[in-house]
Design an enzyme around this catalytic site. Structure first.
Site, PDB file in Angstrom:
ATOM      1  N   ASP A  53       0.805  -1.226   0.000  1.00 24.28           N
ATOM      2  CA  ASP A  53       0.000   0.000   0.000  1.00 24.28           C
ATOM      3  C   ASP A  53       0.835   1.270   0.000  1.00 24.28           C
ATOM      4  OD1 ASP A  53       1.118  -0.014   2.500  1.00 24.28           O
ATOM      5  OD2 ASP A  53      -0.682  -0.737   3.510  1.00 24.28           O
ATOM      6  N   GLU A 108      -0.845  -8.943  -1.514  1.00 23.91           N
ATOM      7  CA  GLU A 108      -1.419  -8.444  -0.239  1.00 23.91           C
ATOM      8  C   GLU A 108      -2.610  -7.531  -0.533  1.00 23.91           C
ATOM      9  OE1 GLU A 108       0.179  -5.497   2.821  1.00 23.91           O
ATOM     10  OE2 GLU A 108       1.019  -7.341   3.591  1.00 23.91           O
ATOM     11  N   GLU A 158      -2.102   5.161   3.172  1.00 24.61           N
ATOM     12  CA  GLU A 158      -2.057   3.792   2.636  1.00 24.61           C
ATOM     13  C   GLU A 158      -3.428   3.241   2.286  1.00 24.61           C
ATOM     14  OE1 GLU A 158      -0.424   4.852   5.306  1.00 24.61           O
ATOM     15  OE2 GLU A 158       1.708   4.548   4.847  1.00 24.61           O
ATOM     16  N   HIS A 218       6.292   4.426  13.106  1.00 26.86           N
ATOM     17  CA  HIS A 218       6.605   5.326  11.993  1.00 26.86           C
ATOM     18  C   HIS A 218       5.386   5.888  11.265  1.00 26.86           C
ATOM     19  CE1 HIS A 218       5.875   1.545   9.854  1.00 26.86           C
ATOM     20  NE2 HIS A 218       5.537   2.303   8.829  1.00 26.86           N
ATOM     21  N   HIS A 229      13.010   4.497  12.929  1.00 24.50           N
ATOM     22  CA  HIS A 229      12.798   4.753  11.495  1.00 24.50           C
ATOM     23  C   HIS A 229      13.513   6.050  11.110  1.00 24.50           C
ATOM     24  CE1 HIS A 229      10.731   5.578   7.735  1.00 24.50           C
ATOM     25  NE2 HIS A 229      10.129   4.401   7.787  1.00 24.50           N
TER      26      HIS A 229
HETATM   27  C1  UD1 Z   1       6.662   4.317   3.801  1.00 24.70           C
HETATM   28  C2  UD1 Z   1       5.240   3.941   3.392  1.00 24.70           C
HETATM   29  C3  UD1 Z   1       4.531   3.243   4.538  1.00 24.70           C
HETATM   30  C4  UD1 Z   1       5.353   2.087   5.068  1.00 24.70           C
HETATM   31  C5  UD1 Z   1       6.748   2.559   5.403  1.00 24.70           C
HETATM   32  C6  UD1 Z   1       7.601   1.372   5.789  1.00 24.70           C
HETATM   33  C7  UD1 Z   1       4.138   5.472   1.827  1.00 24.70           C
HETATM   34  C8  UD1 Z   1       3.262   6.652   1.680  1.00 24.70           C
HETATM   35  N1  UD1 Z   1       4.452   5.136   3.087  1.00 24.70           N
HETATM   36  O1  UD1 Z   1       6.553   5.290   4.806  1.00 24.70           O
HETATM   37  O2  UD1 Z   1       3.298   2.742   4.086  1.00 24.70           O
HETATM   38  O3  UD1 Z   1       4.730   1.596   6.223  1.00 24.70           O
HETATM   39  O4  UD1 Z   1       7.340   3.172   4.252  1.00 24.70           O
HETATM   40  O5  UD1 Z   1       8.704   1.743   6.544  1.00 24.70           O
HETATM   41  O6  UD1 Z   1       4.527   4.886   0.843  1.00 24.70           O
HETATM   42  N2  UD1 Z   1      14.239   7.447   4.937  1.00 24.70           N
HETATM   43  C9  UD1 Z   1      15.623   7.313   4.909  1.00 24.70           C
HETATM   44  N3  UD1 Z   1      16.146   6.103   4.577  1.00 24.70           N
HETATM   45  C10 UD1 Z   1      15.381   5.021   4.274  1.00 24.70           C
HETATM   46  C11 UD1 Z   1      13.989   5.164   4.305  1.00 24.70           C
HETATM   47  C12 UD1 Z   1      13.442   6.380   4.633  1.00 24.70           C
HETATM   48  O7  UD1 Z   1      16.354   8.248   5.183  1.00 24.70           O
HETATM   49  O8  UD1 Z   1      15.929   3.960   3.992  1.00 24.70           O
HETATM   50  C13 UD1 Z   1      13.658   8.760   5.305  1.00 24.70           C
HETATM   51  C14 UD1 Z   1      13.804   9.796   4.180  1.00 24.70           C
HETATM   52  O9  UD1 Z   1      14.009  11.058   4.752  1.00 24.70           O
HETATM   53  C15 UD1 Z   1      12.432   9.730   3.503  1.00 24.70           C
HETATM   54  C16 UD1 Z   1      11.542   9.524   4.729  1.00 24.70           C
HETATM   55  O10 UD1 Z   1      12.264   8.608   5.561  1.00 24.70           O
HETATM   56  O11 UD1 Z   1      12.113  10.896   2.789  1.00 24.70           O
HETATM   57  C17 UD1 Z   1      10.156   9.034   4.447  1.00 24.70           C
HETATM   58  O12 UD1 Z   1      10.140   7.906   3.594  1.00 24.70           O
HETATM   59  P1  UD1 Z   1       8.765   7.506   2.822  1.00 24.70           P
HETATM   60  O13 UD1 Z   1       8.989   6.250   2.065  1.00 24.70           O
HETATM   61  O14 UD1 Z   1       8.240   8.690   2.083  1.00 24.70           O
HETATM   62  O15 UD1 Z   1       7.746   7.282   3.988  1.00 24.70           O
HETATM   63  P2  UD1 Z   1       7.729   6.265   5.191  1.00 24.70           P
HETATM   64  O16 UD1 Z   1       7.247   7.032   6.367  1.00 24.70           O
HETATM   65  O17 UD1 Z   1       9.021   5.546   5.274  1.00 24.70           O
HETATM   66  N1  UDP Z   2      11.865  -4.585  10.240  1.00 24.05           N
HETATM   67  C1  UDP Z   2      13.246  -4.714  10.091  1.00 24.05           C
HETATM   68  N2  UDP Z   2      14.062  -3.922  10.862  1.00 24.05           N
HETATM   69  C2  UDP Z   2      13.584  -3.014  11.740  1.00 24.05           C
HETATM   70  C3  UDP Z   2      12.184  -2.862  11.861  1.00 24.05           C
HETATM   71  C4  UDP Z   2      11.339  -3.649  11.085  1.00 24.05           C
HETATM   72  O1  UDP Z   2      13.712  -5.534   9.311  1.00 24.05           O
HETATM   73  O2  UDP Z   2      14.396  -2.338  12.409  1.00 24.05           O
HETATM   74  C5  UDP Z   2      10.976  -5.412   9.379  1.00 24.05           C
HETATM   75  C6  UDP Z   2       9.821  -6.109  10.055  1.00 24.05           C
HETATM   76  O3  UDP Z   2      10.191  -7.379  10.545  1.00 24.05           O
HETATM   77  C7  UDP Z   2       8.802  -6.201   8.935  1.00 24.05           C
HETATM   78  C8  UDP Z   2       9.046  -4.958   8.139  1.00 24.05           C
HETATM   79  O4  UDP Z   2      10.361  -4.509   8.468  1.00 24.05           O
HETATM   80  O5  UDP Z   2       9.049  -7.310   8.087  1.00 24.05           O
HETATM   81  C9  UDP Z   2       8.021  -3.917   8.490  1.00 24.05           C
HETATM   82  O6  UDP Z   2       8.393  -2.680   7.989  1.00 24.05           O
HETATM   83  P1  UDP Z   2       7.753  -1.321   8.509  1.00 24.05           P
HETATM   84  O7  UDP Z   2       7.296  -1.483   9.913  1.00 24.05           O
HETATM   85  O8  UDP Z   2       8.747  -0.259   8.210  1.00 24.05           O
HETATM   86  O9  UDP Z   2       6.535  -1.111   7.511  1.00 24.05           O
HETATM   87  P2  UDP Z   2       4.994  -1.555   7.543  1.00 24.05           P
HETATM   88  O10 UDP Z   2       4.944  -3.030   7.684  1.00 24.05           O
HETATM   89  O11 UDP Z   2       4.354  -0.821   8.683  1.00 24.05           O
HETATM   90  O12 UDP Z   2       4.472  -1.063   6.238  1.00 24.05           O
END
Ligand code: UD1
Ligand code: UDP
Length: 367
Positions: free
Chosen positions: A98, A120, A134, A205, A238
């Protein structure tokens, strides 16, 4: 026979975890050419998973920017994805979950009339604001999908209620359990916590919690640590600045709270196995932890994963300070309540979901 080109997209950490077993299966099929497209909506956290599962991205859009906004991420992704589809000309595109990667992949396929398979599929809260954005992403992906790979019967029912044709829905289980069972069997040497205290594992997060909800969560974590000297809190933070900055500001320096960078999946699964209980707003963790027999308190008002709540091994505690603190305390103090939630059930899958998805596509292509 010409091989069918299946383009699998991965953008964020959870998509990579959940697509890794499917990519592994597709790569073994002689009728399919599996191509991996990393949007890299996440950079570091995506690479952690791709490295672990030894997945090579055939195309990498390297799209992530610090603190990216949803509109600009969406617009950059849709343009770049369209260019990739033009070059790759896949027979099928598969996306999972999502995220913005999924929304834009579905839309890009629609514009190019390329069949889109949603892994999913059918998770719903029924509330477009929770989880935000999402829930909207899923609804749109379902509207555009040719195949709906639903993890459970209840997700299938959600799709039927929206008028999706039953013949396009396949209840496969969630591929996250395929990944979990693989990794849980080989992660014990990776356990990140070395102490003797009861471990509380925390992740958080969600965008809809940013602001007051997240401040309540952080206050509650600190209150639990202050009140329970026999516990230790491990919180892989996160990297989103809206999470990282307040988490370090409120919890940094506490003797019984360890804040660390996101853990790679191997040590994270080891941490789930070590944990006494888990406090999270993650989707994936709600699916994994029950299969490991770990009680989960979910810091959200609603969940699109009601199955584990119905089994009473996951409890929704919202983002209210008192509710979080009292629910954690009850699990710490009441062995009967703890045992009830630590039964170990796996309503989301049996570890064979990827094979079922591959079989559906194989049948479709008459292979
Ligand atoms: C995204 C997804 C959310 C999912 C989550 C998993 C959307 C709208 N949201 O949210 O559904 O649950 O990922 O974790 O798609 N960043 C880093 N390094 C990384 C990843 C993220 O620095 O490896 C930081 C960056 O500043 C980035 C910010 O996190 O801009 C947000 O990342 P983004 O993918 O937009 O949103 P999430 O909150 O991670
Ligand atoms: N996870 C990981 N390292 C972490 C935290 C989560 O590998 O430090 C894994 C977790 O086991 C799961 C996935 O990341 O498989 C979930 O990701 P996240 O919570 O970021 O996203 P969501 O599932 O809420 O979309």
């Amino acid at each position: 026979m010409n091989k069918r080109k299946i383009l699998v997209t991965v953008g964020t950490r959870p998509e990579a975890v959940k697509m890794a077993p499917l990519i592994g299966r597709l790569q073994k099929e002689d009728w399919a050419e599996c191509r991996v497209l990393a949007t890299a909506q996440h950079r570091g956290m995506l690479d952690q998973v791709l490295d672990l599962f030894k997945i090579h991205a055939d195309v990498d859009l390297d799209i992530m920017q610090p603190n990216q906004s949803l509109p600009e991420l969406t617009s950059r992704l849709i343009t770049r994805l369209d260019q990739v589809l033009d070059v790759e000309k896949p027979d099928v595109v598969l996306a999972q979950g999502d995220t913005t990667t999924v929304l834009t992949a579905a839309l890009a396929c629609f514009y190019r009339r390329i069949p889109f398979g949603h892994v999913e599929a059918g998770l719903r809260t029924g509330d477009l604001d929770n989880p935000f954005p999402e829930e909207m992403n899923r609804v749109v992906a379902s509207r555009l999908a040719r195949w709906h790979f639903a993890p459970t019967q209840s997700s299938r029912q959600n799709l039927l209620r929206e008028g999706v044709n039953d013949a396009s829905i396949f209840v496969t289980g969630n591929t996250v359990i395929d990944a979990l069972l693989d990794v849980a069997g080989r992660c014990d040497g990776e356990a990140p916590y070395q102490g003797e205290r009861r471990l509380i594992l925390v992740t958080s997060h969600r965008r809809e919690n940013f602001g007051e909800g997240f401040r309540n969560i952080l206050r509650a974590i600190k209150a639990v640590a202050d009140a329970n000297e026999d516990t230790h809190i491990l919180y892989p933070v996160h990297p989103n600045p809206n999470v990282r900055d307040p988490a370090h500001e409120h919890l940094g320096g506490h003797p019984r709270i360890t804040l660390c960078e996101p853990l790679s999946y191997l040590p994270f699964v080891a941490a789930m196995k070590q944990a006494y209980l888990i406090l999270t707003d993650s989707g994936g963790v709600q699916e994994e932890a029950p299969a490991l027999g770990k009680p989960v308190l979910v810091m959200r008002r609603e969940t699109e994963r009601p199955e584990a709540v119905e089994h009473e091994v996951v409890k929704l505690v919202g983002t209210d300070f008192d509710e979080i603190v009292s629910s954690v305390q009850r699990l710490l103090d009441d062995p009967a309540e703890y045992q009830r939630m630590a039964r170990g059930v796996s309503p989301y899958g049996d570890g064979l979901a990827s094979g079922r998805i591959v079989d559906v596509l194989k049948r479709h292509f008459g292979a």
